[in-house]
Design a protein around this motif. Structure first.
Motif, PDB file in Angstrom:
ATOM      1  N   ILE A 143       0.851  -1.196   0.000  1.00  0.00           N
ATOM      2  CA  ILE A 143       0.000   0.000   0.000  1.00  0.00           C
ATOM      3  C   ILE A 143       0.887   1.246   0.000  1.00  0.00           C
ATOM      4  CG2 ILE A 143      -1.834   1.252   1.194  1.00  0.00           C
ATOM      5  CD1 ILE A 143      -2.514  -1.367   2.657  1.00  0.00           C
ATOM      6  N   PRO A 144       0.893   2.033  -1.084  1.00  0.00           N
ATOM      7  CA  PRO A 144       1.647   3.298  -1.049  1.00  0.00           C
ATOM      8  C   PRO A 144       0.910   4.327  -0.193  1.00  0.00           C
ATOM      9  CG  PRO A 144       0.594   2.990  -3.191  1.00  0.00           C
ATOM     10  CD  PRO A 144       0.246   1.788  -2.366  1.00  0.00           C
ATOM     11  N   ILE A 162      -5.741  -2.596   9.071  1.00  0.00           N
ATOM     12  CA  ILE A 162      -4.543  -2.082   9.747  1.00  0.00           C
ATOM     13  C   ILE A 162      -4.797  -0.626  10.086  1.00  0.00           C
ATOM     14  CG2 ILE A 162      -2.297  -1.141   9.033  1.00  0.00           C
ATOM     15  CD1 ILE A 162      -1.295  -3.808   8.612  1.00  0.00           C
ATOM     16  N   ILE A 163      -4.375  -0.237  11.284  1.00  0.00           N
ATOM     17  CA  ILE A 163      -4.526   1.153  11.732  1.00  0.00           C
ATOM     18  C   ILE A 163      -3.136   1.779  11.747  1.00  0.00           C
ATOM     19  CG2 ILE A 163      -5.375   2.649  13.570  1.00  0.00           C
ATOM     20  CD1 ILE A 163      -6.868   0.014  14.603  1.00  0.00           C
ATOM     21  N   THR A 164      -2.987   2.928  11.102  1.00  0.00           N
ATOM     22  CA  THR A 164      -1.680   3.597  11.072  1.00  0.00           C
ATOM     23  C   THR A 164      -1.782   4.993  11.669  1.00  0.00           C
ATOM     24  OG1 THR A 164      -2.131   4.347   8.808  1.00  0.00           O
ATOM     25  CG2 THR A 164      -0.808   2.351   9.056  1.00  0.00           C
ATOM     26  N   GLY A 165      -0.735   5.399  12.378  1.00  0.00           N
ATOM     27  CA  GLY A 165      -0.607   6.766  12.875  1.00  0.00           C
ATOM     28  C   GLY A 165       0.478   7.466  12.060  1.00  0.00           C
ATOM     29  N   ILE A 171      -4.785   9.576  11.814  1.00  0.00           N
ATOM     30  CA  ILE A 171      -4.921   8.128  12.040  1.00  0.00           C
ATOM     31  C   ILE A 171      -5.762   7.568  10.902  1.00  0.00           C
ATOM     32  CG2 ILE A 171      -5.863   6.339  13.561  1.00  0.00           C
ATOM     33  CD1 ILE A 171      -5.345   8.290  15.878  1.00  0.00           C
ATOM     34  N   THR A 172      -5.280   6.500  10.271  1.00  0.00           N
ATOM     35  CA  THR A 172      -5.934   5.942   9.089  1.00  0.00           C
ATOM     36  C   THR A 172      -6.249   4.472   9.302  1.00  0.00           C
ATOM     37  OG1 THR A 172      -4.576   7.442   7.754  1.00  0.00           O
ATOM     38  CG2 THR A 172      -5.768   5.736   6.570  1.00  0.00           C
ATOM     39  N   GLY A 179      -6.817  -2.982  -0.010  1.00  0.00           N
ATOM     40  CA  GLY A 179      -5.673  -2.077   0.053  1.00  0.00           C
ATOM     41  C   GLY A 179      -6.074  -0.617   0.071  1.00  0.00           C
ATOM     42  N   LYS A 180      -7.364  -0.362   0.285  1.00  0.00           N
ATOM     43  CA  LYS A 180      -7.870   1.018   0.247  1.00  0.00           C
ATOM     44  C   LYS A 180      -8.086   1.558   1.655  1.00  0.00           C
ATOM     45  CE  LYS A 180      -8.776   1.440  -4.337  1.00  0.00           C
ATOM     46  NZ  LYS A 180      -8.029   0.275  -4.815  1.00  0.00           N
TER      47      LYS A 180
END
Length: 325
Positions: A143-144, A162-165, A171-172, A179-180
């Protein structure tokens, strides 16, 4: 209760993690050598030698057989926990900032920095069978991340998200089937340094440079609580048995030389999960706390600092008898 001082790193600690049973504590640092310790007595069991740069992240799977590390030497390595040998080394185009095993242990995720003309990217790999061939296999999902770079990461519900900071405080939530991006929130105003799930995985706590830690719902990303401090927060963890949150942080390392430990505010801060009020402080490190986590049984917690020490602090009985009024 006197804390255990674990001294085995030459440079500052970047991340510490307990295994699921809590008998082992893994520490990563800028000195290139992740360590593993007995959490009960602080005995060092060994080091994982093979990286040529600062190790930014570490995680262990639920069976305590595989370890994953990500480093500034542009590799992610998977290790045999028991024997300390690398099973696979995956080359990346830039430094690896975060890495995590999924709850099932069948997959792992890692993210790379935006640097040297490369975009930040999230990679998902299959780790059911780990051998040298993994180094050449394509990741199952790539995932870019075109917005701000990923600085903290956690797996979401049922290994489907998946949670990303991010560096800009966003926070996404990502859907791993497509992959979206599913959802994104901007409750923080500055870089997110750490994210840790609650024991049941329904909530997670974030630690940010904007001097706050926040509690979020894992599915909706709704902000539930905010814990305010007077210093940048580098790490935060939710107690598995009580309604408590512990935060650690401090001034940036470059400003610390001009202040005493007291002014640098290097204490661990304990907040009530629901009432958002601070009820205790614990001193210890000679520099900012970079990583901390509760023991899986909730009866102690560990901190890793800029001073290169890992401290394991067991709680007295009075901590469990304390009633918040």
């Amino acid at each position: 209760m006197k804390p255990l001082m674990l001294q085995g790193h030459e440079r500052s600690i970047t991340q510490i993690k307990y295994n699921r049973d809590g008998d082992l504590l893994f520490s990563a640092s800028k000195d290139q050598k992740p360590n593993v310790w007995y959490s009960l007595n602080g005995e060092r069991l060994g080091t994982y030698n093979g990286h040529n740069g600062a190790v930014w992240c570490v995680d262990v799977d639920w069976t305590s057989t595989k370890l994953i590390t990500g480093s500034g030497d542009m590799t992610t390595k998977l290790w045999d926990v028991q024997h300390g040998v690398p099973l696979a080394s995956i080359k990346t185009a830039s430094s690896v900032r975060t890495c995590n095993f999924s709850y099932s242990g069948n997959q792992a995720a890692y993210s790379t920095d935006r640097a040297m003309g490369q975009n930040c990217e999230i990679f998902i790999i299959d780790v059911r069978t780990v051998d040298a061939s993994l180094s050449h296999q394509d990741s199952t999902l790539r995932i870019p991340v075109l917005q701000s770079k990923v600085t903290a990461m956690q797996w979401g519900t049922l290994d489907e998200t998946i949670i990303t900071g991010h560096e800009n405080g966003q926070i996404t939530l990502w859907d791993l089937r497509t992959g979206k991006e599913i959802n994104a929130v901007n409750d923080h105003t500055s870089q997110i340094n750490d994210m840790q799930l609650s024991k049941d995985g329904t909530m997670f706590v974030t630690a940010s440079k904007d001097t706050t830690a926040k509690l979020f719902d894992s599915d909706s990303l709704m902000c539930l609580k905010t814990y305010k401090t007077e210093r940048p927060v580098n790490s935060a963890s939710v107690s598995p048995i009580l309604d408590h949150v512990v935060l650690g942080g401090g001034q940036d390392a470059m400003e610390v030389t001009t202040t005493s430990a007291r002014a640098g505010k290097f204490d661990s801060l304990f907040f009530h999960l629901i009432y958002e009020e601070e009820f205790a402080r614990l001193k210890g490190h000679f520099g900012p706390i970079n990583s901390l986590c509760f023991h899986p049984d909730g009866r102690s917690y560990a901190t890793g600092g800029e001073d290169g020490f890992v401290r394991v602090q067991a709680f007295d009985n009075s901590y469990f008898e304390y009633v918040f009024e």
